[in-house]
Design a protein around this motif. Structure first.
Motif, short mmCIF file in Angstrom:
data_model
loop_
_atom_site.label_atom_id
_atom_site.label_comp_id
_atom_site.label_asym_id
_atom_site.label_seq_id
_atom_site.Cartn_x
_atom_site.Cartn_y
_atom_site.Cartn_z
N GLU A 483 0.85 -1.18 0.00
CA GLU A 483 0.00 0.00 0.00
C GLU A 483 0.89 1.24 0.00
O GLU A 483 2.01 1.20 0.54
N PRO A 484 0.45 2.34 -0.64
CA PRO A 484 1.30 3.52 -0.75
C PRO A 484 1.66 4.08 0.61
O PRO A 484 0.87 4.02 1.57
N VAL A 485 2.86 4.63 0.71
CA VAL A 485 3.34 5.25 1.95
C VAL A 485 3.61 6.72 1.66
O VAL A 485 4.36 7.07 0.75
N SER A 486 2.96 7.61 2.43
CA SER A 486 3.12 9.05 2.25
C SER A 486 4.38 9.53 2.96
O SER A 486 4.63 9.17 4.12
N GLN A 487 5.18 10.33 2.27
CA GLN A 487 6.36 10.94 2.86
C GLN A 487 6.27 12.47 2.82
O GLN A 487 7.28 13.16 2.90
N ASP A 488 5.02 12.97 2.71
CA ASP A 488 4.80 14.41 2.64
C ASP A 488 3.53 14.71 3.44
O ASP A 488 2.51 14.03 3.29
N ASP A 489 3.60 15.75 4.29
CA ASP A 489 2.45 16.07 5.14
C ASP A 489 1.24 16.51 4.33
O ASP A 489 0.09 16.36 4.78
N SER A 490 1.43 17.04 3.13
CA SER A 490 0.31 17.50 2.31
C SER A 490 -0.23 16.40 1.40
O SER A 490 -1.09 16.66 0.57
N LEU A 491 0.27 15.19 1.55
CA LEU A 491 -0.17 14.06 0.72
C LEU A 491 -0.88 13.07 1.63
O LEU A 491 -0.30 12.54 2.59
N ASN A 492 -2.16 12.81 1.35
CA ASN A 492 -2.97 11.91 2.17
C ASN A 492 -3.24 10.61 1.43
O ASN A 492 -3.55 10.61 0.23
N VAL A 493 -3.15 9.50 2.16
CA VAL A 493 -3.36 8.18 1.59
C VAL A 493 -4.40 7.44 2.43
O VAL A 493 -4.27 7.36 3.66
N THR A 494 -5.42 6.91 1.77
CA THR A 494 -6.41 6.04 2.43
C THR A 494 -6.50 4.75 1.63
O THR A 494 -6.49 4.75 0.39
N VAL A 495 -6.56 3.63 2.37
CA VAL A 495 -6.56 2.32 1.73
C VAL A 495 -7.63 1.46 2.37
O VAL A 495 -7.81 1.45 3.60
N ASN A 496 -8.34 0.70 1.53
CA ASN A 496 -9.34 -0.28 1.99
C ASN A 496 -9.00 -1.64 1.39
O ASN A 496 -8.75 -1.75 0.18
N HIS A 497 -8.99 -2.67 2.24
CA HIS A 497 -8.68 -4.03 1.79
C HIS A 497 -9.85 -4.94 2.12
O HIS A 497 -10.43 -4.87 3.21
N THR A 498 -10.17 -5.81 1.17
CA THR A 498 -11.23 -6.80 1.38
C THR A 498 -10.71 -8.19 0.98
O THR A 498 -10.35 -8.39 -0.19
N PRO A 499 -10.64 -9.08 1.93
CA PRO A 499 -10.88 -8.94 3.39
C PRO A 499 -9.76 -8.13 4.04
O PRO A 499 -8.74 -7.86 3.39
N PRO A 500 -9.92 -7.77 5.31
CA PRO A 500 -8.86 -7.01 5.99
C PRO A 500 -7.55 -7.80 6.00
O PRO A 500 -7.54 -9.04 6.03
N VAL A 501 -6.44 -7.05 5.95
CA VAL A 501 -5.14 -7.71 5.92
C VAL A 501 -4.84 -8.36 7.26
O VAL A 501 -5.35 -7.94 8.32
N THR A 502 -4.01 -9.40 7.23
CA THR A 502 -3.60 -10.09 8.44
C THR A 502 -2.45 -9.37 9.12
O THR A 502 -2.37 -9.34 10.35
N GLU A 503 -1.56 -8.78 8.32
CA GLU A 503 -0.37 -8.14 8.90
C GLU A 503 0.04 -6.96 8.04
O GLU A 503 0.10 -7.06 6.82
N ARG A 504 0.31 -5.83 8.71
CA ARG A 504 0.86 -4.65 8.03
C ARG A 504 2.35 -4.56 8.36
O ARG A 504 2.83 -5.06 9.38
N ASP A 505 3.08 -3.88 7.46
CA ASP A 505 4.54 -3.78 7.61
C ASP A 505 5.13 -5.16 7.83
O ASP A 505 5.86 -5.42 8.79
#
Length: 544
Positions: A483-505
């Motif tokens: 999933e995209p990772v924002s490295q700028d305070d003015s850049l917003n990222v929202t992500v939806n997964h179906t089904p929900p993920v088991t593990e992030r990072d």
């Protein structure tokens, strides 16, 4: 005619009188009487221990002290690549050790060391001599028959055809025998050439000789310890997975080779995981020293800077195995290992011979096995496929990194790299799984603006994948995505997964995600992700 055949048969048995072989006697110790030193004791040193590291070896040799009084013992036929600074002498109780002399010998003296103590060369020379004698006897029989044919008049009508057939049969038999012996002779000569090539002392035709002055009242012995370049070993592994029983076996082998200039014959051997070429001390922190300067003084200072000297590092010198009595027990080849605070030593139970010709000697040094956890891993965004993976919870960190051959259900899959940390975190891959079908069913990108005055650019991406299990049993699936990772305070990222993920990072990798689930036989499961990225329209989006 019968008398002729009898003579031919007798000729075939005459081999002993044609046997002859010249085997040079092994070189003993060089006498130092001509140099005005104490007489040298005539004995050949024996190798008591060899420990091989990465790029070099430690060797311990021993010489007996016979008699008493002052005498000089000589360790001859040593490697020309011997590290003279590493020499050390150990003596038994009651032995006084004087000066130690080191010299390099070349030419005829070095040549005499070439096959010292090489019983294999002597045995092969004897075998070749026997075959040569047998060939000479066969050629003599053939010559005898040819001469007999020329001088014998066969003119009896009733026996003419029979005698001709007998001669023809004998000629065919002799020719076949000669051809067979010649082939055996060629093979024996090739084997001898290989042994003699392996027995060469060194390409530089020189050897090192160490003389030790001793004084003793009783028989004893002294030991010489030194290090020599040109020997190394590397680990290689074989991993075998049974997907039905979920049993995993990993065997570790050592591939050993040396070109030190010494032939190590029938020696006790230890392999160490230490790399002596590594740093032995840690580095100190760098301290920043700050000062102020103006541009004019900087330019003037640069004109007077000394030219840096580059010190060339010398490359390490590396020269290029009675009736009714009970049967004896079979030898065991199980290698014993010892962990000395992170240094692993593998001690071979049997003596081995390793000639100085670079040939590879391979031996199994360890084995680990147990029950593994199996799963199918897929990274559909990279490849629409699934791969077999197995965990190895029984692994210990003792083994060093090396190549690893992979076998799944007794079939060779390929090879990968053995690394304890990586395998602990990610498991061991065992090739593609044809019974897991991965199909992409959605891949959409949309872009738009939001807001009348404060314009915002949006980017929406939707991905969906379908997984089908065609195995006859339920399989554990692990699907990796991102999933995209924002490295700028003015850049917003929202992500939806179906089904929900088991593990992030996943495995501490920022932005990686993982789904894990059991997929029954002949069943299908869909995974989808939708990400929306919003940023000011006045800026451009950079993707790295």
């Amino acid at each position: 005619m019968q008398a002729y055949l009898s003579k031919v048969r007798k000729v075939f048995t005459v081999t002993e009188k044609y046997r002859s072989i010249k085997i040079a006697a092994p070189l003993g110790l060089f006498s130092l009487a001509a140099l005005g030193m104490a007489p040298a004791q005539a004995a050949n040193s024996s190798i008591e221990q060899v420990t091989i590291y990465q790029g070099l070896a430690s060797v311990t040799r021993a010489l007996p002290i016979n008699g008493n009084g002052e005498q000089t013992l000589i360790f001859s036929c040593l490697s020309p690549y011997l590290d003279k600074d590493s020499l050390s002498v150990q003596a038994g109780s009651g032995v006084n050790v004087g000066e130690v002399s080191i010299e390099t010998l070349s030419g005829e003296q070095a040549a005499q060391c070439q096959y010292q103590g090489d019983t294999e060369v002597q045995a092969q020379q004897a075998t070749l001599a026997d075959i040569t004698a047998e060939l000479e006897a066969a050629n003599l029989a053939k010559s005898y028959m040819q001469n007999l044919t020329k001088v014998t008049q066969i003119n009896t009508d009733g026996t003419l055809a029979s005698n001709a057939r007998d001669l023809e049969t004998q000629a065919v038999a002799i020719n076949k025998r000669i051809l067979d012996i010649q082939q055996r002779q060629a093979r024996a000569q090739d084997d001898l050439n290989q042994l003699m090539a392996g027995g060469a002392t060194s390409t530089s035709n020189s050897v090192t000789q160490v003389s030790v002055r001793t004084a003793s009242r009783t028989p004893s012995s002294i030991k010489l310890h030194y290090q020599v370049r040109g020997a190394s070993w590397q680990p290689t592994y074989q991993a075998r997975l049974d997907t039905n029983t979920e049993q995993l076996n990993i065997s570790a082998s050592a591939i050993i080779a040396q070109q030190t200039g010494e032939n190590w014959l029938n020696i006790p051997l230890t392999l160490s995981s230490v790399n002596p070429n590594q740093n032995t001390t840690g580095q100190l922190p760098r301290v920043e020293r700050l000062s102020l300067y103006d541009e004019e003084s900087r330019m003037m200072a640069d004109d007077h800077l000394p030219v840096p000297m580059v010190e060339e590092m010398a490359a390490p010198a590396y020269a290029r195995i009675s009736d009714g009595a009970p049967a004896p027990e079979l030898p065991t080849f199980t290698v014993s290992s010892q962990n000395k605070n992170g240094i692993i030593e593998y001690k071979l139970p049997q003596r081995v011979s390793i000639p100085s010709d670079g040939r590879h000697v391979r031996t199994v040094i360890d084995e680990q096995s147990g029950t593994s956890n199996l799963w199918i891993r897929s990274t559909p965004g990279v490849e629409a496929a699934g791969y077999w993976y197995a965990s190895a919870p029984f692994l210990t960190p003792a083994w060093v990194d090396g190549s690893m051959q992979l076998y799944r259900d007794d079939n060779y899959i390929g090879q990968s790299r053995y690394s304890y940390q990586t395998l602990k975190e990610q498991g061991i891959g065992f090739g593609i799984d044809r019974n897991t079908i991965v199909k992409q069913i959605a891949d959409e990108d949309t872009q738009g603006d939001k807001g009348a005055f404060n314009r915002t650019q949006t980017l929406t991406k939707t991905e969906a994948y379908e997984f089908t299990n065609q195995h006859s049993r339920t399989m554990r699936l692990q699907v990796l995505g991102s999933e995209p990772v924002s490295q700028d305070d003015s850049l917003n990222v929202t992500v939806n997964h179906t089904p929900p993920v088991t593990e992030r990072d996943w495995n501490d990798n920022q932005g990686m995600i993982a789904w894990e689930f059991d997929l029954p036989s002949q069943q299908t499961k869909v995974i989808s992700s939708t990400s929306q990225v919003s940023y000011p329209a006045s800026k451009n989006l950079a993707v790295r």
